[in-house]
Scaffold this motif. Structure first.
Motif, mmCIF file in Angstrom:
data_model
loop_
_atom_site.group_PDB
_atom_site.id
_atom_site.type_symbol
_atom_site.label_atom_id
_atom_site.label_comp_id
_atom_site.label_asym_id
_atom_site.label_seq_id
_atom_site.Cartn_x
_atom_site.Cartn_y
_atom_site.Cartn_z
ATOM 1 N N ALA A 180 36.688 73.912 37.462
ATOM 2 C CA ALA A 180 35.561 72.996 36.700
ATOM 3 C C ALA A 180 35.956 71.883 35.900
ATOM 4 N N GLY A 181 37.204 71.792 35.490
ATOM 5 C CA GLY A 181 37.965 70.818 34.739
ATOM 6 C C GLY A 181 37.438 71.101 33.249
ATOM 7 N N ALA A 182 37.137 72.194 33.071
ATOM 8 C CA ALA A 182 36.474 72.856 31.532
ATOM 9 C C ALA A 182 37.467 72.763 30.527
ATOM 10 N N ALA A 183 38.775 73.172 31.063
ATOM 11 C CA ALA A 183 39.950 73.557 30.210
ATOM 12 C C ALA A 183 41.127 73.002 30.624
ATOM 13 N N HIS A 184 42.104 72.465 29.888
ATOM 14 C CA HIS A 184 43.377 71.988 30.265
ATOM 15 C C HIS A 184 44.506 72.804 29.862
ATOM 16 N N VAL A 185 44.911 73.696 30.938
ATOM 17 C CA VAL A 185 45.828 74.945 30.680
ATOM 18 C C VAL A 185 46.953 74.814 31.593
ATOM 19 N N MET A 186 48.188 74.970 30.826
ATOM 20 C CA MET A 186 49.582 74.629 31.202
ATOM 21 C C MET A 186 49.773 75.568 32.277
ATOM 22 N N GLN A 187 49.206 76.811 32.320
ATOM 23 C CA GLN A 187 49.852 77.887 33.197
ATOM 24 C C GLN A 187 49.071 77.686 34.748
ATOM 25 N N TYR A 188 47.993 76.919 34.669
ATOM 26 C CA TYR A 188 47.618 76.331 36.034
ATOM 27 C C TYR A 188 48.175 74.922 36.507
ATOM 28 N N LYS A 189 48.357 74.295 35.419
ATOM 29 C CA LYS A 189 48.802 72.666 36.096
ATOM 30 C C LYS A 189 50.376 72.704 36.032
ATOM 31 N N TYR A 190 51.109 73.494 35.497
ATOM 32 C CA TYR A 190 52.436 73.224 35.548
ATOM 33 C C TYR A 190 53.126 74.019 36.735
ATOM 34 N N SER A 248 41.959 80.125 22.792
ATOM 35 C CA SER A 248 42.370 81.133 23.492
ATOM 36 C C SER A 248 43.317 80.637 24.381
ATOM 37 N N ARG A 249 44.389 81.673 25.141
ATOM 38 C CA ARG A 249 44.946 81.555 26.168
ATOM 39 C C ARG A 249 44.367 80.822 27.199
ATOM 40 N N MET A 250 43.102 81.384 27.652
ATOM 41 C CA MET A 250 42.184 81.079 28.706
ATOM 42 C C MET A 250 41.818 79.516 28.728
ATOM 43 N N ASN A 252 54.829 78.479 30.389
ATOM 44 C CA ASN A 252 55.196 77.717 31.882
ATOM 45 C C ASN A 252 55.483 78.684 32.815
ATOM 46 N N ILE A 253 55.091 79.862 32.539
ATOM 47 C CA ILE A 253 55.034 80.924 33.626
ATOM 48 C C ILE A 253 53.475 81.161 34.143
ATOM 49 N N PRO A 254 53.256 80.860 35.364
ATOM 50 C CA PRO A 254 51.955 80.926 35.943
ATOM 51 C C PRO A 254 51.119 82.298 35.913
ATOM 52 N N THR A 255 50.087 82.308 35.670
ATOM 53 C CA THR A 255 48.857 83.605 35.458
ATOM 54 C C THR A 255 47.670 83.314 35.684
ATOM 55 N N ASP A 256 46.832 83.953 36.070
ATOM 56 C CA ASP A 256 45.674 84.075 35.941
ATOM 57 C C ASP A 256 44.789 84.813 35.190
ATOM 58 N N PHE A 257 45.782 85.291 34.209
ATOM 59 C CA PHE A 257 45.235 86.096 32.928
ATOM 60 C C PHE A 257 44.336 87.445 33.371
ATOM 61 N N GLY A 259 40.251 87.599 25.879
ATOM 62 C CA GLY A 259 39.480 87.188 26.966
ATOM 63 C C GLY A 259 38.074 87.898 27.331
ATOM 64 N N TRP A 260 37.962 88.978 26.641
ATOM 65 C CA TRP A 260 36.400 89.622 27.053
ATOM 66 C C TRP A 260 35.530 88.913 26.278
ATOM 67 N N LEU A 261 35.600 88.233 25.589
ATOM 68 C CA LEU A 261 34.840 87.491 24.486
ATOM 69 C C LEU A 261 34.038 86.669 25.667
ATOM 70 N N PHE A 262 34.648 86.141 26.247
ATOM 71 C CA PHE A 262 33.962 85.275 27.651
ATOM 72 C C PHE A 262 32.788 85.752 28.433
ATOM 73 N N ASP A 263 33.284 87.135 28.920
ATOM 74 C CA ASP A 263 32.219 88.042 29.467
ATOM 75 C C ASP A 263 31.039 88.068 28.304
ATOM 76 N N ALA A 264 31.468 88.357 27.184
ATOM 77 C CA ALA A 264 30.280 88.519 26.612
ATOM 78 C C ALA A 264 29.139 87.524 26.247
ATOM 79 N N VAL A 265 29.901 86.516 26.254
ATOM 80 C CA VAL A 265 28.997 85.026 26.196
ATOM 81 C C VAL A 265 28.239 84.531 27.351
#
Length: 657
Positions: free
Chosen positions: A156-166, A130-132, A43-48, A140-146
């Motif tokens: 992009a609507g590619a994930a439904h993330v509470m930290q951004y939506k709440y 993941s949290r992201m 419930n606490i916002p973050t950009d990770f 999180g660094w796995l996304f960079d690798a991929v």
């Protein structure tokens, strides 16, 4: 204390002294999914952006508080912990950079659990990758690798993330921003599905996609296994650590899915009911990931129709944001799944994820999960050969044909089960239960308990083929109920000063029926969950995606001198059971309303059978009768010690005074 190590004998855990154990434990704990510093509650916002410098030291609680919490769990009768950690907790700083302070902390927790007579199996936890991507688990660094940019997932609507939506400032429930229990829908969103497909099946679908000279699947799995090994080396000498979970609730990604298929209801391609949320097809996912706007049907519950129906079409990624990093190409596009033509996505192979080129169908369990189980077991047992594998399949796919033949020996069926309607809607309609997914109605406690027993019985049946056909213990890795049912009515009553069991009556009934089913099947279990930081706050709960299933809340701990203070609906799960048996268990039954408990076993040898008899259920004491044996009471430890005398069959009957 140095508990004796447990092995397995058919459906039972068995100690080195030959006695069988019934494991009744708890998941510790729900907030282990999130960093301790900074506070990672969703419930606490973050950009990770701080994902490489977070710390999980202190989850599930600081070591200075461990005696309090372990003492409480022991008093409630638990003898086993499914102890959570995450890949991110171990390897958040970067590839191969393990958090040594956290590893020390985790090992100290395991040692402390032994002091309180608790076995541990290590759960490398994840939810929707993941949290992201709306959950927890992978760093999180796995996304960079991929080649994915997680900072673009929300746009992009590619994930439904509470930290951004709440809306943190507003607090409370926010159904229009982040609807109840919607995190699991992320399995169908592209950021999630792409990562799972690469993790389990990258070699099959895009073998030419390399990361640092290795296939993407090899790269991802090797780092995952490396993090497990880092933990394993720290706990290898602890006899109370009995094994490792393979991976919590793994996703199947796009394996087995036709490229353009949207699941709107039972069909020839998918006979199961639809679920609420966006009905993504793989092609929708690839389009959104590449920056194309896409209209996708949204499904929802129609309580009047008792069905999940299409509610509307939703435009996803209206701003055309790509989640692929500049200069990085989607590996599935390169592999020939689809192509872009004039701003449109064109499918090239509808059955790319369904069939091999020779026409054979892909099988998630046989082709991908079985080999994965084997890798996990091999790597862990190279460190300690006595460890058990606690295996889980994709819960969204069901157990189907059961576990694959490739599953290694000394495996435990650690599948999960929930009353899915209660979990997803936060309603326990009693005595008449309506299932909006199937349209079925069940009425009365006996009928609900029978339904639970049938469902769990099918889950237990899947254990019979394990371990070369000799069978395996079924340990229900997760089950439980939300405590904020009916719009948190119990919390409102608590805040108004009601300290009776009245506000928790539904919770007690629901848990009692679940444990009755477990008793009837003589199944092992680890209850979800115990969260030391839990709050009676609909924005917080267990600290993760507004889940609130913790059997303890610090907000309800009003008397520090009372070990039970802070417990929720205790009469539903603190109950008698046989935890160590000198023989073969045959039957166990507890009637909460009267306190009548009966346990029958076939005696073997001269060992001692131990039964947990909680003061909570017998406040004025109890009477005990033993047919075929004698009993000695140990009231200080809430236990009853039984010895067989001149009889092969022993029955223990406990009644309330």
């Amino acid at each position: 204390m140095a508990l004796p190590r447990l092995g397995i004998d058919g459906e039972w855990f068995q100690g080195t002294d030959g006695r069988r154990s019934l494991l009744r434990g708890v998941n510790l704990g729900g907030d282990c999914k999130m960093p301790y510093t900074p506070n990672g509650h969703t419930n606490i916002p973050t950009d990770f952006s701080d994902h490489r410098t977070v710390s999980f030291v202190g989850r599930p609680f600081p070591l200075a508080e461990a005696d309090e919490h372990f003492g409480r769990l022991k008093a409630w009768g638990f003898n086993c912990l499914r102890l959570l950690t995450t890949w991110e907790a171990v390897e958040h700083a970067g590839p191969g950079r393990y958090d040594e302070e956290y590893l020390d902390y985790f090992a100290a927790l395991c040692r402390k659990a032994d002091d309180y007579g608790m076995y541990v199996f290590v759960d490398f936890h994840q939810d929707v990758w993941s949290r992201m991507t709306g959950g927890d688990g992978a760093p999180g660094w796995l996304f960079d690798a991929v080649g994915l940019d997680f900072t673009k997932f929300h746009a992009a609507g590619a994930a439904h993330v509470m930290q951004y939506k709440y809306d943190f400032a507003r607090g409370g429930r926010q159904e229009e921003n982040y609807p109840t229990m919607t995190w699991s829908q992320n399995y169908k969103y592209p950021a999630n599905a792409i990562m799972w497909t690469l993790f389990f099946a990258g070699d099959a679908f895009c073998p030419d996609f390399l990361i640092e000279g290795r296939s993407a699947q090899t790269y991802l799995q090797e780092h995952y296994l490396g993090a497990m090994e880092a933990v394993a080396h720290r706990v290898k000498g602890l006899s109370n650590v009995i094994g490792f979970d393979s991976l919590n609730e793994p996703g199947s990604g796009y394996v087995g899915l036709p490229l353009s298929y949207r699941h709107l209801g039972p069909s020839e391609k998918n006979p199961f009911p639809a679920r609420p949320g966006l009905a993504w097809s793989p092609l929708d996912g690839f389009a959104a990931a590449r920056g194309l706007a896409r209209e996708i049907p949204e499904m929802g519950i129609d309580w009047d129709a008792r069905a999940v129906v299409k509610k509307r079409d939703v435009l996803v990624n209206a701003d055309g944001v790509t989640i692929w990093r500049e200069g990085r190409q989607c590996p599935f596009e390169r592999a020939g799944v689809y192509r872009l033509d004039g701003g449109e996505i064109v499918p090239l192979d509808e059955d790319f994820f369904v069939r091999r080129r020779n026409g054979d169908r892909y099988d998630m369990e046989h082709d991908f999960m079985g080999p994965f189980f084997a890798r996990v077991a091999q790597r862990m047992r190279a460190i300690n050969d006595e460890w058990l594998l606690f295996a889980e399949l994709d819960p969204g796919a069901g157990l189907g044909r059961g576990f694959p033949q490739e599953t290694p020996v000394r495996t435990v069926n650690a599948s999960h089960w929930y009353d899915i309607v209660t979990l997803s809607t936060k309603r326990f309609d009693f005595p008449v239960k309506i299932n909006p997914y199937t349209g079925r109605t069940i009425e009365g406690a006996d009928a609900i308990e029978a339904s639970y027993t049938r469902q769990l019985g099918r889950l237990k049946d899947a254990s019979r083929t394990l371990n070369l056909g000799t069978g395996a213990p079924t340990l229900l890795g997760e089950f439980g109920i939300p405590f904020d049912i009916d719009d948190a009515a119990a919390y409102k009553a608590w805040n108004a000063g009601d300290r009776t069991d009245g506000p928790w009556e539904k919770h007690i009934i629901a848990l009692d029926l679940m444990y009755n089913a477990l008793d009837q099947l003589l199944m092992h279990s680890t209850h979800w969950n115990y969260t030391a930081s839990n709050r009676n706050d609909q924005a917080v709960g267990d600290g993760w995606n507004q889940e609130d299933l913790s059997i303890y809340s610090i907000d309800q701990r009003i008397d520090p001198s009372d070990i039970n203070s802070g417990g929720r609906a205790l009469k539903g799960f603190v109950r008698p059971y046989a935890r160590t048996i000198a023989g073969r268990p045959l039957k166990m039954k507890f009637k909460r309303e009267t306190g009548a408990f009966r346990f029958v076993y076939e005696a073997e040898g001269e060992g001692e059978t131990e039964i947990f008899v909680p003061n909570l259920q017998y406040p004025n004491g109890y009477e005990v009768e033993v047919e075929g044996g004698t009993a000695t009471r140990d009231d200080e430890n809430q236990s009853l010690k039984v010895h067989a005398v001149g009889s092969q069959k022993v029955a223990v009957i406990v009644t309330r005074k």
